[in-house]
Design a protein around this motif. Structure first.
Motif, PDB file in Angstrom:
ATOM      1  N   LEU A 163       0.817  -1.218   0.000  1.00 16.46           N
ATOM      2  CA  LEU A 163       0.000   0.000   0.000  1.00 16.46           C
ATOM      3  C   LEU A 163       0.850   1.267   0.000  1.00 16.46           C
ATOM      4  CD1 LEU A 163      -3.059  -0.969   2.218  1.00 16.46           C
ATOM      5  CD2 LEU A 163      -2.797  -1.058  -0.265  1.00 16.46           C
ATOM      6  N   SER A 164       2.050   1.172   0.565  1.00 18.49           N
ATOM      7  CA  SER A 164       2.933   2.349   0.515  1.00 18.49           C
ATOM      8  C   SER A 164       3.304   2.662  -0.926  1.00 18.49           C
ATOM      9  CB  SER A 164       4.210   2.102   1.309  1.00 18.49           C
ATOM     10  OG  SER A 164       3.881   1.839   2.636  1.00 18.49           O
ATOM     11  N   GLU A 165       3.600   1.610  -1.678  1.00 22.71           N
ATOM     12  CA  GLU A 165       3.935   1.811  -3.086  1.00 22.71           C
ATOM     13  C   GLU A 165       2.723   2.344  -3.842  1.00 22.71           C
ATOM     14  OE1 GLU A 165       6.469   2.116  -4.723  1.00 22.71           O
ATOM     15  OE2 GLU A 165       5.983   1.724  -6.823  1.00 22.71           O
ATOM     16  N   LEU A 166       1.569   1.831  -3.480  1.00 25.43           N
ATOM     17  CA  LEU A 166       0.345   2.310  -4.127  1.00 25.43           C
ATOM     18  C   LEU A 166       0.148   3.797  -3.821  1.00 25.43           C
ATOM     19  CD1 LEU A 166      -2.208   1.481  -5.746  1.00 25.43           C
ATOM     20  CD2 LEU A 166      -3.349   1.280  -3.556  1.00 25.43           C
ATOM     21  N   THR A 167       0.316   4.183  -2.577  1.00 27.56           N
ATOM     22  CA  THR A 167       0.172   5.599  -2.214  1.00 27.56           C
ATOM     23  C   THR A 167       1.167   6.445  -3.006  1.00 27.56           C
ATOM     24  OG1 THR A 167      -0.653   5.063  -0.020  1.00 27.56           O
ATOM     25  CG2 THR A 167       0.304   7.252  -0.298  1.00 27.56           C
ATOM     26  N   ARG A 168       2.387   5.925  -3.149  1.00 25.09           N
ATOM     27  CA  ARG A 168       3.402   6.680  -3.883  1.00 25.09           C
ATOM     28  C   ARG A 168       2.969   6.946  -5.323  1.00 25.09           C
ATOM     29  NH1 ARG A 168       7.510   6.411  -7.361  1.00 25.09           N
ATOM     30  NH2 ARG A 168       7.175   4.211  -7.825  1.00 25.09           N
ATOM     31  N   ILE A 169       2.359   5.965  -5.969  1.00 23.72           N
ATOM     32  CA  ILE A 169       2.014   6.183  -7.381  1.00 23.72           C
ATOM     33  C   ILE A 169       0.589   6.714  -7.585  1.00 23.72           C
ATOM     34  CG2 ILE A 169       3.679   4.469  -8.231  1.00 23.72           C
ATOM     35  CD1 ILE A 169       1.346   2.558  -8.701  1.00 23.72           C
ATOM     36  N   PHE A 170      -0.210   6.733  -6.531  1.00 23.53           N
ATOM     37  CA  PHE A 170      -1.621   7.147  -6.655  1.00 23.53           C
ATOM     38  C   PHE A 170      -1.833   8.565  -6.130  1.00 23.53           C
ATOM     39  CE2 PHE A 170      -6.251   6.593  -6.223  1.00 23.53           C
ATOM     40  CZ  PHE A 170      -6.524   5.775  -7.302  1.00 23.53           C
ATOM     41  N   SER A 171      -1.250   8.812  -4.969  1.00 21.52           N
ATOM     42  CA  SER A 171      -1.515  10.082  -4.291  1.00 21.52           C
ATOM     43  C   SER A 171      -0.816  11.227  -5.011  1.00 21.52           C
ATOM     44  CB  SER A 171      -1.018   9.977  -2.843  1.00 21.52           C
ATOM     45  OG  SER A 171      -1.645  10.937  -2.041  1.00 21.52           O
ATOM     46  N   LEU A 172      -1.561  12.270  -5.329  1.00 19.44           N
ATOM     47  CA  LEU A 172      -1.042  13.474  -5.985  1.00 19.44           C
ATOM     48  C   LEU A 172      -0.393  13.211  -7.345  1.00 19.44           C
ATOM     49  CD1 LEU A 172       0.339  15.384  -2.868  1.00 19.44           C
ATOM     50  CD2 LEU A 172      -1.840  15.682  -4.035  1.00 19.44           C
ATOM     51  N   ASN A 173      -0.832  12.146  -7.999  1.00 21.08           N
ATOM     52  CA  ASN A 173      -0.326  11.838  -9.331  1.00 21.08           C
ATOM     53  C   ASN A 173      -1.111  12.656 -10.376  1.00 21.08           C
ATOM     54  OD1 ASN A 173       0.309  10.770 -11.822  1.00 21.08           O
ATOM     55  ND2 ASN A 173       0.168   8.626 -11.166  1.00 21.08           N
ATOM     56  N   PRO A 174      -0.433  13.611 -11.044  1.00 22.19           N
ATOM     57  CA  PRO A 174      -1.167  14.489 -11.979  1.00 22.19           C
ATOM     58  C   PRO A 174      -1.755  13.739 -13.174  1.00 22.19           C
ATOM     59  CG  PRO A 174       1.195  14.906 -12.078  1.00 22.19           C
ATOM     60  CD  PRO A 174       0.978  13.952 -10.950  1.00 22.19           C
ATOM     61  N   ASP A 175      -1.243  12.525 -13.455  1.00 23.66           N
ATOM     62  CA  ASP A 175      -1.844  11.724 -14.539  1.00 23.66           C
ATOM     63  C   ASP A 175      -3.277  11.316 -14.190  1.00 23.66           C
ATOM     64  OD1 ASP A 175       0.548  11.896 -15.797  1.00 23.66           O
ATOM     65  OD2 ASP A 175       1.224   9.865 -15.251  1.00 23.66           O
ATOM     66  N   LEU A 176      -3.640  11.394 -12.934  1.00 23.33           N
ATOM     67  CA  LEU A 176      -4.975  10.978 -12.507  1.00 23.33           C
ATOM     68  C   LEU A 176      -5.941  12.163 -12.354  1.00 23.33           C
ATOM     69  CD1 LEU A 176      -3.992   8.213  -9.912  1.00 23.33           C
ATOM     70  CD2 LEU A 176      -4.413   7.980 -12.359  1.00 23.33           C
ATOM     71  N   CYS A 177      -5.486  13.357 -12.772  1.00 25.40           N
ATOM     72  CA  CYS A 177      -6.399  14.499 -12.814  1.00 25.40           C
ATOM     73  C   CYS A 177      -7.412  14.239 -13.935  1.00 25.40           C
ATOM     74  CB  CYS A 177      -5.651  15.787 -13.147  1.00 25.40           C
ATOM     75  SG  CYS A 177      -4.511  16.292 -11.863  1.00 25.40           S
ATOM     76  N   ASP A 178      -8.586  14.768 -13.776  1.00 19.06           N
ATOM     77  CA  ASP A 178      -9.645  14.518 -14.761  1.00 19.06           C
ATOM     78  C   ASP A 178     -10.079  15.844 -15.383  1.00 19.06           C
ATOM     79  OD1 ASP A 178     -11.640  13.352 -16.226  1.00 19.06           O
ATOM     80  OD2 ASP A 178     -13.016  13.081 -14.529  1.00 19.06           O
TER      81      ASP A 178
END
Ligand SMILES: [Zn+2]
Length: 576
Positions: A278-293
């Motif tokens: 989950l730490s790795e998931l948070t690293r790539i998920f949280s505040l990732n601008p690729d996930l802006c909509d």
């Protein structure tokens, strides 16, 4: 020319001007709305706290009941108890039927009467609801420069709920009173609904949908638009603009349950730590601008981590068995289906990264300690809740589905106040017991109230009419305003507007339900009710600073005067 003739001519010219320009009027409503707001703030109505929300609903209802129109038509105002709610609380509404023509067109005004808590006021807690004394107290204890300047300017009203959003509700109450005295201005009807529980689980507006449906049948109301008055604020301290928002941002809570393989610290490479996944998931998920909509040139802020935790209650030298995390996820164009797909993708990526990292790390450790390296046994394994549920349903049939359903229903009965996120985890744990292969995995799902995105494209007539009416009203009121008033396409905060329409397809809503462990046992989203109303929305809302903070304050001139006038003129344009 005789005076009477002169007056007649002036009158005639006025009528012609009004006729050509469309009916336009600027109401002198400042003082009345100011007083009303102050009185409503004085009644504490912190969400969920006993009686508060009901007390304000009563205040709203009493206000209506004392108006002559509602003495004549008492059934046109009502106090309503929320449905399926573990808290005893109420909403209030009133409607005016226009007499100008035969149109059934109806505009819904909504606004919430609950507020967030006041614990943050500390020693000033007893003044939190006193709009007169609170600013003085702030000056006494000393506040930051900007707040001090705003107090001294006399432009702002302070107090819990002044900005968010009793001033907005007060504006709607004023307009109902106004139209009750001038129903001849309306070719159609308006209804103002003051709802509780906006700050928590939206029981107020969910109950409201049922009331609107009843009125659809009883009064033949044909709903054409919804105007919310929830709060707005500047984007930066220097921002001088005021904002009117069409539509609404959507919000989901993609959640992840990771079950690992526990190990003793002495055999650190013998297990798979769910916290690491989950730490790795948070690293790539949280505040990732690729996930802006992005939609209509407006972009959401990226997802952010709101929780990441394992379930160990005590210190031990064994790694955790399981952990969970969840992230706020705003949407402008994405459906729940899109978001669950992205969540799964990211969980796979995180899992792959961790397996690679562990192998690299283990290989290096083996070299350092002269031990033979063998690839670690971990394989990436990710399910959505829908996939896990179908897998177990295929294997066990009704035995599984009935057991899960009974478990969830009982849990809800035993612990009605249990947090929705914790509830969801318990349901997943129960399902996981049925898995034959218990090797580590991540399960992704949704575990929070669904706030639907509402996008106004202007493609339907109702949307186009509302867009036109608001644009022209903003333009008209701009003359009276001290700051530029801008329009934007998505209200940027969570609000009850999300219950007034659905921009996503029904199939994508299935994806929401199928991926929510709490669906239809603890959490209910009535798509049919939303679709029965389904109107374009605009937020012509209060403006101020520091919403949800102690120094919450509302810009009085804009909110008590410009806002109701924009709403008023929008209504006239649509129903005039
Ligand atoms: Zn609000």
């Amino acid at each position: 020319m005789p005076l009477t003739l002169k007056l007649y001519l002036i009158n005639y010219i006025m009528v012609v001007i009004i006729y050509i320009g469309g009916l336009r009027m600027y109401l002198e409503c400042f003082e009345e709305i100011k007083e009303l707001t102050s009185k409503m703030v004085a009644i504490p109505s912190i969400v969920r706290e006993p009686n508060g929300e009901t007390n304000v609903a009563k205040k709203v209802y009493d206000y209506y009941k004392n108006i002559d129109y509602f003495k004549k038509y008492p059934e046109r105002t009502k106090i309503v108890k929320t449905i399926n709610d573990e808290v005893d609380r109420h909403c209030a509404y009133a409607y005016v039927k226009g007499t100008k023509g035969n149109s059934n067109k109806t505009i819904i005004l909504i606004g919430h009467i609950d507020t967030v808590g006041v614990d943050d006021f500390g020693e000033l807690k007893e003044y939190a609801f006193d709009t007169e004394k609170l600013p003085e107290k702030f000056l006494e204890i000393g506040v930051e420069e900007e707040v001090k300047k705003d107090i001294e300017s006399g432009r702002y009203m302070f107090g819990r709920g002044a900005l968010d959003m009793k001033s907005g509700v007060a504006g709607h109450m004023y307009l109902i009173k106004y139209f009750s005295q001038h129903p001849d201005e309306l070719d159609g009807n308006i209804i103002a609904y003051a709802e509780c529980d906006e700050e928590d689980n939206s029981h107020g507006i969910i109950t409201g949908l049922k009331e609107f449906i009843k009125l659809q049948k009883k009064e033949n109301f044909e709903y054409i638009a919804c105007i919310n008055a929830d709060y707005s604020t500047g984007y930066t301290p220097e921002d001088k603009n005021r904002y009117v928002y069409y539509g609404s941002i959507g919000k989901l809570l993609p959640s992840f349950y990771a079950t690992g393989k526990e190990t003793h610290v002495g055999q650190a490479f013998g297990g798979l730590d769910p916290n690491l996944l989950l730490s790795e998931l948070t690293r790539i998920f949280s505040l990732n601008p690729d996930l802006c909509d992005e939609a209509q040139g407006e972009i959401t802020i990226p997802p952010i981590s709101l929780k990441q935790s394992d379930f160990k209650e005590k210190y031990t030298v064994q790694t955790a068995l399981a952990a969970y995390s969840y992230y706020n996820f705003f949407t402008h164009s994405m459906s729940p289906k899109d978001v669950i797909e992205i969540s799964k993708e990211k969980a796979v990526e995180a899992y792959d990264n961790v397996v690679e990292y562990l192998n690299k790390s283990y290989k290096k450790y083996c070299e350092m300690s002269n031990v033979e390296y063998k690839t670690l046994p971990w394989k990436t394994r990710v399910y959505t809740w829908e996939e896990l549920y179908s897998k177990l349903k295929n294997e066990y049939g009704d035995d599984f589905t009935q057991q899960i359903n009974t478990f969830a229903n009982n849990l809800n009965k035993e612990k009605p106040a249990l947090d929705l996120r914790v509830f969801s985890v318990k349901v997943i744990e129960e399902a996981w017991k049925w898995m034959k292969d218990k090797s580590p995995a991540i399960i992704t799902y949704f575990s929070s109230t669904f706030s639907a995105r509402i996008e106004m494209t202007g493609k339907t007539k109702k949307e186009k009419d509302l867009l036109d009416a608001v644009e022209s009203s903003v333009k008209y009121v701009q003359k009276y305003a001290d700051n530029p008033i801008k329009t934007r396409m998505f209200y940027p905060y969570i609000s009850d507007s999300s219950f007034m329409a659905l921009s996503d397809d029904i199939e994508t809503i299935d994806s929401l339900g199928n991926n929510m462990p709490a669906w239809n046992t603890k959490y209910f989203y009535n798509v049919d009710d939303v679709l029965a109303i389904n109107v374009p929305v605009v937020n012509i809302g209060t403006f101020g600073k520091d919403g949800h903070k102690t120094t919450e304050r509302v810009d009085m001139k804009y909110t008590f005067e410009n806002v109701p006038n924009m709403t008023y003129n929008t209504i006239l344009k649509l129903l005039g």
